[in-house]
Design a protein around this motif. Structure first.
Motif, PDB file in Angstrom:
ATOM      1  N   LEU A  45       0.708  -1.316   0.025  1.00  0.00           N
ATOM      2  CA  LEU A  45       0.148  -0.232   0.059  1.00  0.00           C
ATOM      3  C   LEU A  45       1.022   1.220  -0.103  1.00  0.00           C
ATOM      4  O   LEU A  45       0.631   2.139  -0.531  1.00  0.00           O
ATOM      5  N   LEU A  65      -1.141  -3.180  -5.366  1.00  0.00           N
ATOM      6  CA  LEU A  65      -2.039  -4.327  -5.450  1.00  0.00           C
ATOM      7  C   LEU A  65      -2.414  -4.583  -6.961  1.00  0.00           C
ATOM      8  O   LEU A  65      -3.105  -5.629  -6.959  1.00  0.00           O
ATOM      9  N   SER A  71      -5.494 -10.889  -5.991  1.00  0.00           N
ATOM     10  CA  SER A  71      -4.478 -10.538  -5.088  1.00  0.00           C
ATOM     11  C   SER A  71      -5.114  -9.317  -3.955  1.00  0.00           C
ATOM     12  O   SER A  71      -4.460  -9.443  -3.029  1.00  0.00           O
ATOM     13  N   VAL A  72      -5.801  -8.319  -4.380  1.00  0.00           N
ATOM     14  CA  VAL A  72      -6.462  -7.418  -3.721  1.00  0.00           C
ATOM     15  C   VAL A  72      -7.279  -8.250  -2.141  1.00  0.00           C
ATOM     16  O   VAL A  72      -7.311  -7.941  -1.119  1.00  0.00           O
ATOM     17  N   TRP A  75      -4.833  -9.681  -0.097  1.00  0.00           N
ATOM     18  CA  TRP A  75      -4.153  -8.521   1.040  1.00  0.00           C
ATOM     19  C   TRP A  75      -5.282  -8.070   1.852  1.00  0.00           C
ATOM     20  O   TRP A  75      -4.729  -7.846   3.055  1.00  0.00           O
ATOM     21  N   LEU A  76      -6.273  -7.770   1.707  1.00  0.00           N
ATOM     22  CA  LEU A  76      -7.625  -7.691   2.596  1.00  0.00           C
ATOM     23  C   LEU A  76      -7.482  -8.597   3.731  1.00  0.00           C
ATOM     24  O   LEU A  76      -7.761  -8.378   4.975  1.00  0.00           O
ATOM     25  N   GLN A  92      -7.751   0.431   4.428  1.00  0.00           N
ATOM     26  CA  GLN A  92      -8.719   0.152   3.215  1.00  0.00           C
ATOM     27  C   GLN A  92      -8.917   1.438   2.589  1.00  0.00           C
ATOM     28  O   GLN A  92      -9.053   1.639   1.446  1.00  0.00           O
ATOM     29  N   ALA A  95      -6.072   2.446   0.507  1.00  0.00           N
ATOM     30  CA  ALA A  95      -6.161   1.840  -0.579  1.00  0.00           C
ATOM     31  C   ALA A  95      -6.829   2.266  -1.859  1.00  0.00           C
ATOM     32  O   ALA A  95      -6.586   2.272  -2.918  1.00  0.00           O
ATOM     33  N   LEU A 101      -8.637   1.718  -6.115  1.00  0.00           N
ATOM     34  CA  LEU A 101      -9.400   0.355  -6.162  1.00  0.00           C
ATOM     35  C   LEU A 101     -10.987   0.380  -6.045  1.00  0.00           C
ATOM     36  O   LEU A 101     -11.558  -0.798  -5.619  1.00  0.00           O
ATOM     37  N   MET A 110     -15.077  -9.170  -3.482  1.00  0.00           N
ATOM     38  CA  MET A 110     -14.467  -7.998  -2.848  1.00  0.00           C
ATOM     39  C   MET A 110     -15.070  -7.512  -1.686  1.00  0.00           C
ATOM     40  O   MET A 110     -14.560  -7.499  -0.657  1.00  0.00           O
TER      41      MET A 110
END
Length: 389
Positions: A45, A65, A71-72, A75-76, A92, A95, A101, A110
């Protein structure tokens, strides 16, 4: 290893996580295991804008990211594992702002991975019109979780504070014993003090009335739905639903940009209210106040709350004349620059000063302070304006 060495190592570790481990960080600290994983999540980030975070352990580590939903999502999951909820919400938000995003939030997978909070709700509302049908139900579920949490936190105190204010605003002079306002009764009868008995003989009792339908107050929440007001829209919608649930308050909720939309009929469900807003666009405060003014039937029993950063795209003089006219008719007018925990936003200082000259100081209000502001407005006493205005 003594305590001082351990404390020094911990300081070096923390600085290493903050500085990112580039050649000039000077810590000489190598991270392993969980610390290395935390560092990787931070680097994704907060790494360099050119796609590299610098040399870490003898190799380049890619920052960012990308546009990959998997991949996101990973990461989350990582940041929720390594950091507390309050930190996760900040990361968040960063990001979404730093890495663009927002579009990935249109995917249901997501949304199921994110940590819901007020700022995420604001982002979802701004994407509402672009959201595919497959995502809308998931988005509503995320928004509902946040709204229900806010209602639990805010409703009890708001109702208790305003119920007391409504009762006090309907004072009577022949109260029952349980309704006597002893402080005001004593103040009104000090001249009847009997020194030999060291007491006061009250000739006039001052009491609290019980708010009834005949003393119902009317509250109009007028909310600027420009993009910068996202958090305020969320909190105002929740408070609107809370106020609408009180029988002694008639609540109207109006949102505006360059158009005006009355969402009063949806107040039984603040999620419906939120999805009825359209964040972004211009601002015409004068038009919104004109509509609110047209809905006032009992000025002396009405509180109008304008929530806006006051950047007026309409007729400035018209806006100020409407505020002056409402106040002259007996309306209690409240101007909030924001209704959130974020502090005062950027706002039009010239318009704020003009409102203050009309006796309507504009200030940023936290959700915790809002019940006290409304109570003061209902009782027609000075508003509890924070000193930091």
């Amino acid at each position: 290893m003594d305590g001082s060495d351990e404390a020094a190592r911990e300081r070096a570790r923390r600085w290493r996580l903050v500085l990112g481990g580039e050649a000039a960080d000077g810590t000489g600290c190598t991270l392993t295991g969980r610390d290395a994983a935390m560092d990787a999540a931070l680097a994704a980030l907060y790494g360099d804008g050119d796609g590299k975070v610098g040399r870490r352990g003898g190799r380049d580590r890619s920052a960012g990211l990308g546009a990959s939903a998997p991949s996101v999502a990973r990461w989350l999951g990582d940041i929720r594992t390594y950091f507390p909820s309050s930190v996760v919400q900040v990361m968040q938000r960063d990001a979404i702002d730093r890495l663009g995003l927002s579009t990935l939030l249109l995917e249901p997978e997501m949304l199921e991975a994110v940590e819901p909070d007020v700022h995420l709700v604001g982002t979802l509302l701004s994407l509402n019109k672009a959201m595919p049908e497959t995502t809308k139900e998931t988005a509503r579920a995320v928004v509902r979780r946040v709204v229900e949490d806010l209602e639990k936190r805010l409703a009890t105190r708001t109702k208790a504070t305003l119920t007391g204010a409504l009762d006090r605003s309907a004072r009577i002079n022949r109260p029952r014993h349980r309704d006597i306002d002893w402080n005001r009764t004593i103040a009104a009868n000090l001249k009847h003090y009997l020194p030999e008995y060291r007491t006061i003989v009250p000739e006039r009792l001052v009491g609290y009335g019980r708010a009834t339908q005949s003393t119902k107050k009317e509250v109009i929440l007028c909310i600027d739905q420009s993009g910068s007001m996202a958090a305020s829209v969320v909190y105002a919608s929740v408070f609107g639903a809370v106020l609408a649930s009180m029988r002694t308050i008639s609540t109207r909720l109006v949102v505006f940009d360059t158009a005006v939309v009355d969402l009063t009929d949806q107040l039984d469900d603040p999620v419906d209210v939120l999805f009825g807003t359209q964040l972004g666009g211009g601002t015409d405060i004068n038009r919104a106040l004109a509509y609110c003014q047209s809905q006032i039937t009992r000025p002396a029993d009405t509180v109008v709350v304008l929530i806006s950063d006051l950047y007026e795209g309409g007729i400035r003089d018209g806006m100020l004349k409407r505020v002056a006219a409402m106040k002259a008719s007996g309306v209690q007018f409240v101007a909030l620059l924001a209704l959130s925990d974020e502090g005062a936003p950027a706002y039009d200082r010239e318009h704020a000063a003009a409102l203050a000259e009309l006796g309507a100081p504009a200030f940023a209000c936290t959700p915790d302070l809002f019940p006290e502001v409304m109570a003061a407005a209902i009782e027609k006493r000075p508003l509890p304006v924070p000193e930091t205005v």
